[in-house]
Design an enzyme around this catalytic site. Structure first.
Site, PDB file in Angstrom:
ATOM      1  N   CYS A 186      24.026  16.749 -17.705  1.00 22.35           N
ATOM      2  CA  CYS A 186      24.620  16.436 -16.402  1.00 22.35           C
ATOM      3  C   CYS A 186      25.125  14.993 -16.361  1.00 22.35           C
ATOM      4  O   CYS A 186      24.336  14.047 -16.491  1.00 22.35           O
ATOM      5  CB  CYS A 186      23.590  16.659 -15.298  1.00 22.35           C
ATOM      6  SG  CYS A 186      24.150  16.149 -13.661  1.00 22.35           S
ATOM      7  N   ASP A 243      20.506  18.193  -5.576  1.00 26.47           N
ATOM      8  CA  ASP A 243      21.894  17.849  -5.895  1.00 26.47           C
ATOM      9  C   ASP A 243      22.066  16.344  -6.088  1.00 26.47           C
ATOM     10  O   ASP A 243      21.697  15.546  -5.230  1.00 26.47           O
ATOM     11  CB  ASP A 243      22.813  18.340  -4.777  1.00 26.47           C
ATOM     12  CG  ASP A 243      24.271  18.196  -5.147  1.00 26.47           C
ATOM     13  OD1 ASP A 243      24.858  17.138  -4.843  1.00 26.47           O
ATOM     14  OD2 ASP A 243      24.833  19.129  -5.749  1.00 26.47           O
ATOM     15  N   ARG A 244      22.615  15.972  -7.208  1.00 25.43           N
ATOM     16  CA  ARG A 244      22.770  14.560  -7.562  1.00 25.43           C
ATOM     17  C   ARG A 244      23.778  13.854  -6.653  1.00 25.43           C
ATOM     18  O   ARG A 244      23.533  12.755  -6.162  1.00 25.43           O
ATOM     19  CB  ARG A 244      23.230  14.420  -9.030  1.00 25.43           C
ATOM     20  CG  ARG A 244      22.132  14.629 -10.053  1.00 25.43           C
ATOM     21  CD  ARG A 244      21.522  16.022 -10.074  1.00 25.43           C
ATOM     22  NE  ARG A 244      22.500  17.054 -10.396  1.00 25.43           N
ATOM     23  CZ  ARG A 244      22.326  18.353 -10.155  1.00 25.43           C
ATOM     24  NH1 ARG A 244      21.238  18.793  -9.548  1.00 25.43           N
ATOM     25  NH2 ARG A 244      23.253  19.231 -10.493  1.00 25.43           N
ATOM     26  N   THR A 245      24.909  14.493  -6.427  1.00 23.36           N
ATOM     27  CA  THR A 245      25.946  13.878  -5.607  1.00 23.36           C
ATOM     28  C   THR A 245      25.468  13.679  -4.167  1.00 23.36           C
ATOM     29  O   THR A 245      25.702  12.625  -3.562  1.00 23.36           O
ATOM     30  CB  THR A 245      27.227  14.726  -5.635  1.00 23.36           C
ATOM     31  OG1 THR A 245      27.836  14.609  -6.927  1.00 23.36           O
ATOM     32  CG2 THR A 245      28.226  14.253  -4.592  1.00 23.36           C
ATOM     33  N   THR A 305      26.575  13.289 -13.777  1.00 24.42           N
ATOM     34  CA  THR A 305      26.205  12.566 -12.561  1.00 24.42           C
ATOM     35  C   THR A 305      24.777  12.030 -12.648  1.00 24.42           C
ATOM     36  O   THR A 305      24.469  10.977 -12.093  1.00 24.42           O
ATOM     37  CB  THR A 305      26.349  13.468 -11.315  1.00 24.42           C
ATOM     38  OG1 THR A 305      27.658  14.061 -11.318  1.00 24.42           O
ATOM     39  CG2 THR A 305      26.194  12.658 -10.033  1.00 24.42           C
ATOM     40  N   THR A 361      32.397  14.242 -10.226  1.00 18.70           N
ATOM     41  CA  THR A 361      31.909  14.490  -8.868  1.00 18.70           C
ATOM     42  C   THR A 361      32.130  13.265  -7.981  1.00 18.70           C
ATOM     43  O   THR A 361      32.302  12.145  -8.475  1.00 18.70           O
ATOM     44  CB  THR A 361      30.407  14.813  -8.872  1.00 18.70           C
ATOM     45  OG1 THR A 361      29.685  13.661  -9.365  1.00 18.70           O
ATOM     46  CG2 THR A 361      30.086  16.030  -9.717  1.00 18.70           C
ATOM     47  N   LYS A 392      30.109  26.327 -10.169  1.00 13.66           N
ATOM     48  CA  LYS A 392      28.731  26.471  -9.687  1.00 13.66           C
ATOM     49  C   LYS A 392      28.515  27.792  -8.948  1.00 13.66           C
ATOM     50  O   LYS A 392      27.368  28.215  -8.756  1.00 13.66           O
ATOM     51  CB  LYS A 392      28.351  25.283  -8.790  1.00 13.66           C
ATOM     52  CG  LYS A 392      28.047  24.002  -9.562  1.00 13.66           C
ATOM     53  CD  LYS A 392      27.535  22.912  -8.634  1.00 13.66           C
ATOM     54  CE  LYS A 392      27.223  21.615  -9.373  1.00 13.66           C
ATOM     55  NZ  LYS A 392      26.073  21.744 -10.298  1.00 13.66           N
ATOM     56  N   CYS A 422      32.164  15.812 -15.794  1.00 13.11           N
ATOM     57  CA  CYS A 422      31.144  16.602 -15.104  1.00 13.11           C
ATOM     58  C   CYS A 422      30.881  17.820 -15.976  1.00 13.11           C
ATOM     59  O   CYS A 422      31.829  18.416 -16.513  1.00 13.11           O
ATOM     60  CB  CYS A 422      31.616  17.028 -13.716  1.00 13.11           C
ATOM     61  SG  CYS A 422      30.496  18.191 -12.885  1.00 13.11           S
TER      62      CYS A 422
END
Length: 234
Positions: free
Chosen positions: A86, A50-52, A88, A128, A168, A197
């Site tokens: 994506c 997960d990027r965030t 993010t 995000t 998601k 996003c």
């Protein structure tokens, strides 16, 4: 046989958004038969961390490792350029570009140019927590005297609910929360609201009141335009 112009796509972040990105490219392509469409090689890697979570320091698993590996494999397969839908993940753009010699498209740059054409001065941002904290949009737009307007804590929570709890999770975006966030940003003076996003691209169009700019669609249009220009030169 002359080498084909092929687009590399690094997807899976998230899965449904990647499918929509491909659909956008196909729908925006002027073609009379299969052979006139843009060739793509897609590396669909939903296992990318997960990027965030990484940006916020909640995880020590770097998504960049996965994305760079995908970029290197696409380069080996001979793609002309690489698109990463994506938003993010643009936090790692320089690192990814540094790993390969083929161009990695910058969706934020394309979105900024689209906003400039609209003559915007105040831009609402739906993205995000990772994108918001990193200041990706603030950095991109401040050079052109555009002000970013972000949701307050409550409305940013709604944005994250829409992304994680709805899209998601393979559910339709919460219409009430979408409209509350849009209303809040417009009351703060936003002339255009950026869907920053990939999951937000899956919000049903009828929920989107007022003018919006979809970053993923802007990137898809860039890919189509580059393919058209390359085909014209061939």
């Amino acid at each position: 046989m002359e080498k084909e112009y092929t687009l590399g796509v690094i997807g899976g972040m998230g899965p449904m958004a990647t499918a929509l990105f491909m659909q956008m490219i196909i729908e925006h392509t002027e073609a009379s038969c299969d052979q006139e469409h843009l060739p793509m090689i897609v590396r669909h890697i939903p296992q990318t961390p997960d990027r965030t979570a990484f940006i916020l320091g909640d995880s020590d698993k770097s998504p960049a490792t996965y994305i760079k590996d995908a970029a290197l494999k696409l380069q080996e397969e001979g793609v002309a350029q690489i698109a990463v839908p994506c938003v993010t993940s643009h936090f790692f753009h320089e690192e990814i570009q540094g790993a390969v010699s083929v161009p990695v498209l910058d969706g934020l740059d394309d979105a900024t140019k689209a906003l400039l054409k609209k003559g915007c001065k105040k831009v609402g941002i739906m993205a995000t927590n990772g994108t918001v904290k990193s200041g990706l949009f603030t950095k991109a737009l401040s050079d052109y005297d555009m002000e970013c307007i972000y949701p307050d804590e409550i409305h940013q929570g709604f944005v994250m609910d829409i992304i994680y709890d709805c899209v998601k999770s393979n559910k339709t975006a919460d219409e009430v929360k979408v409209k509350k966030v849009l209303s809040y940003l417009r009351k703060q003076g936003a002339e255009v609201v950026v869907l920053g996003c990939t999951e937000l691209s899956l919000i049903p169009k009828e929920y989107l009141e007022g003018e919006t700019l979809d970053v993923m669609e802007t990137l898809a249009l860039r890919c189509v335009r580059d393919f058209k220009n390359e085909t014209a030169r061939a």
